[in-house]
Design an enzyme around this catalytic site. Structure first.
Site, PDB file in Angstrom:
ATOM      1  N   HIS A  56       0.853  -1.205   0.000  1.00  0.00           N
ATOM      2  CA  HIS A  56       0.000   0.000   0.000  1.00  0.00           C
ATOM      3  C   HIS A  56       0.878   1.240   0.000  1.00  0.00           C
ATOM      4  CE1 HIS A  56       0.752  -0.565   4.296  1.00  0.00           C
ATOM      5  NE2 HIS A  56       0.224   0.602   4.585  1.00  0.00           N
ATOM      6  N   HIS A  58       1.424   3.900   1.898  1.00  0.00           N
ATOM      7  CA  HIS A  58       1.973   4.639   3.043  1.00  0.00           C
ATOM      8  C   HIS A  58       3.504   4.724   2.980  1.00  0.00           C
ATOM      9  CE1 HIS A  58      -1.771   4.174   5.832  1.00  0.00           C
ATOM     10  NE2 HIS A  58      -1.850   5.217   5.032  1.00  0.00           N
ATOM     11  N   ASP A  60       5.842   4.544   5.120  1.00  0.00           N
ATOM     12  CA  ASP A  60       6.667   3.561   5.830  1.00  0.00           C
ATOM     13  C   ASP A  60       6.674   2.201   5.118  1.00  0.00           C
ATOM     14  OD1 ASP A  60       3.907   3.399   6.758  1.00  0.00           O
ATOM     15  OD2 ASP A  60       4.604   1.971   8.259  1.00  0.00           O
ATOM     16  N   HIS A  61       6.022   2.117   3.947  1.00  0.00           N
ATOM     17  CA  HIS A  61       6.058   0.888   3.143  1.00  0.00           C
ATOM     18  C   HIS A  61       6.681   1.105   1.772  1.00  0.00           C
ATOM     19  CE1 HIS A  61       3.649  -1.461   6.054  1.00  0.00           C
ATOM     20  NE2 HIS A  61       3.368  -0.233   6.443  1.00  0.00           N
ATOM     21  N   HIS A 114      -7.527  -0.427   5.768  1.00  0.00           N
ATOM     22  CA  HIS A 114      -6.441   0.424   6.293  1.00  0.00           C
ATOM     23  C   HIS A 114      -6.191   1.551   5.284  1.00  0.00           C
ATOM     24  CE1 HIS A 114      -2.641   1.434   8.239  1.00  0.00           C
ATOM     25  NE2 HIS A 114      -2.017   1.298   7.092  1.00  0.00           N
ATOM     26  N   ASP A 133      -0.309  -4.068   6.723  1.00  0.00           N
ATOM     27  CA  ASP A 133      -1.062  -3.360   7.761  1.00  0.00           C
ATOM     28  C   ASP A 133      -2.543  -3.721   7.775  1.00  0.00           C
ATOM     29  OD1 ASP A 133       1.365  -2.241   8.217  1.00  0.00           O
ATOM     30  OD2 ASP A 133       0.792  -0.171   7.752  1.00  0.00           O
ATOM     31  N   HIS A 171       4.260  -4.638  10.986  1.00  0.00           N
ATOM     32  CA  HIS A 171       4.831  -3.943  12.153  1.00  0.00           C
ATOM     33  C   HIS A 171       4.988  -4.870  13.355  1.00  0.00           C
ATOM     34  CE1 HIS A 171       4.490   0.275  10.687  1.00  0.00           C
ATOM     35  NE2 HIS A 171       3.522  -0.242   9.947  1.00  0.00           N
TER      36      HIS A 171
HETATM   37 FE    FE Z   1       2.666   0.694   8.148  1.00  0.00          FE
HETATM   38 ZN    ZN Z   2       0.150   1.625   6.562  1.00  0.00          ZN
END
Ligand code: FE
Ligand code: ZN
Length: 255
Positions: A56, A58, A60-61, A114, A133, A171
């Site tokens: 996805h 985001h 942090d990915h 999410h 996530d 995570h």
């Molecule tokens: Fe994440």
């Molecule tokens: Zn995420």
């Protein structure tokens, strides 16, 4: 030759994952939170990155995607992004698509909630689920872009996978998830066993991932919103599963 999977920390609490096909030498990174630890893991193993499978949009990915693509010229597979733009994408993954990593086959499951674009990658032969996530060990992702019924449907898709599949999530949130889950189900024996295991692993500075999907189905309250016992714990007897799930998610948000 069986696939090899490596797990390592990225950023503050993300997981980095590499899956390697020994027969062809192909190696995929599941998401790319940041380039540094992924490059280090590749160099440790003597592997060359051929693919990035993005779950996805985001940051942090996908934060490491551009740098890794520049360095390795790897293929970037990502969902159709309905909200933001994921850069450098070579192949768009949709529900039911099968993506090849060398000889390994990753099945794409759309698991929105999410984010609207979220997908999970299932390596059936390797019995490995990369759920990022959507599904965490003893928890699930926050519902940012979708709604509760949408997220519940996504969790049901993942729950339908066999018990002996391993869950690789996005995570290291397991200890906090356990704490919340025990507040809802203090007497769930599978959850209590997982709590002890997680305490032990964290004390040794070890990851709590992967976990077995069969264990998650028993211990993860977010996968059991259709269990009358869970509804009863929330004083929601007879309520729709999606509403029970929504109440769980709201409580966790406030915890
Ligand atoms: Fe994440
Ligand atoms: Zn995420």
């Amino acid at each position: 030759m069986a696939a090899e999977i490596r797990t390592f920390p990225c950023l503050s609490d993300n997981f980095g994952y590499l899956i390697h096909d020994g027969a062809t030498g192909a190696t995929a990174s599941i998401d790319a939170p940041e380039a540094g630890p992924i490059i280090q893991a590749l160099e440790r193993e003597g592997w060359k990155l051929t693919d990035i499978l993005v779950t996805h949009h985001h940051g942090d990915h996908v934060g490491g995607v551009a740098e890794l693509k520049r360095k390795y010229g790897c293929r970037v597979v990502a969902p159709h992004d309905k909200t933001a733009k994921i850069a450098d994408v070579d192949l768009r993954a949709a529900n039911g698509d099968v993506v090849k990593v060398g000889n390994l086959l990753a099945r794409v499951l759309e698991t929105p909630g999410h984010t609207l674009d979220h997908v999970s990658y299932v390596f059936d032969a390797e019995k490995a689920l990369f759920a990022a996530d959507t599904l965490f060990s003893i928890g699930c992702g926050r519902v940012f872009e979708g709604n509760h019924p949408m997220m519940w449907e996504s969790l049901l898709k993942l729950r339908a996978l066999p018990d002996d599949f391993r869950l690789y999530c996005g995570h290291e949130y397991t200890a906090a998830n356990v704490k919340f889950a025990l507040s809802v189900e203090p007497d769930n024996p599978a959850l209590k066993a997982r709590a002890e295991e997680v305490t032990r692993l964290r004390a040794d500075n070890k990851p709590t991932i992967p976990s077995l999907l069969g264990e998650e189905k028993k211990a993860n309250v977010f996968l059991r919103a259709d269990d009358p016992a869970v509804a009863a714990r929330l004083h929601m007897k007879g309520a729709a599963a999606a509403d029970v799930f929504g109440e769980l998610r709201e409580r966790k948000n406030k915890s």
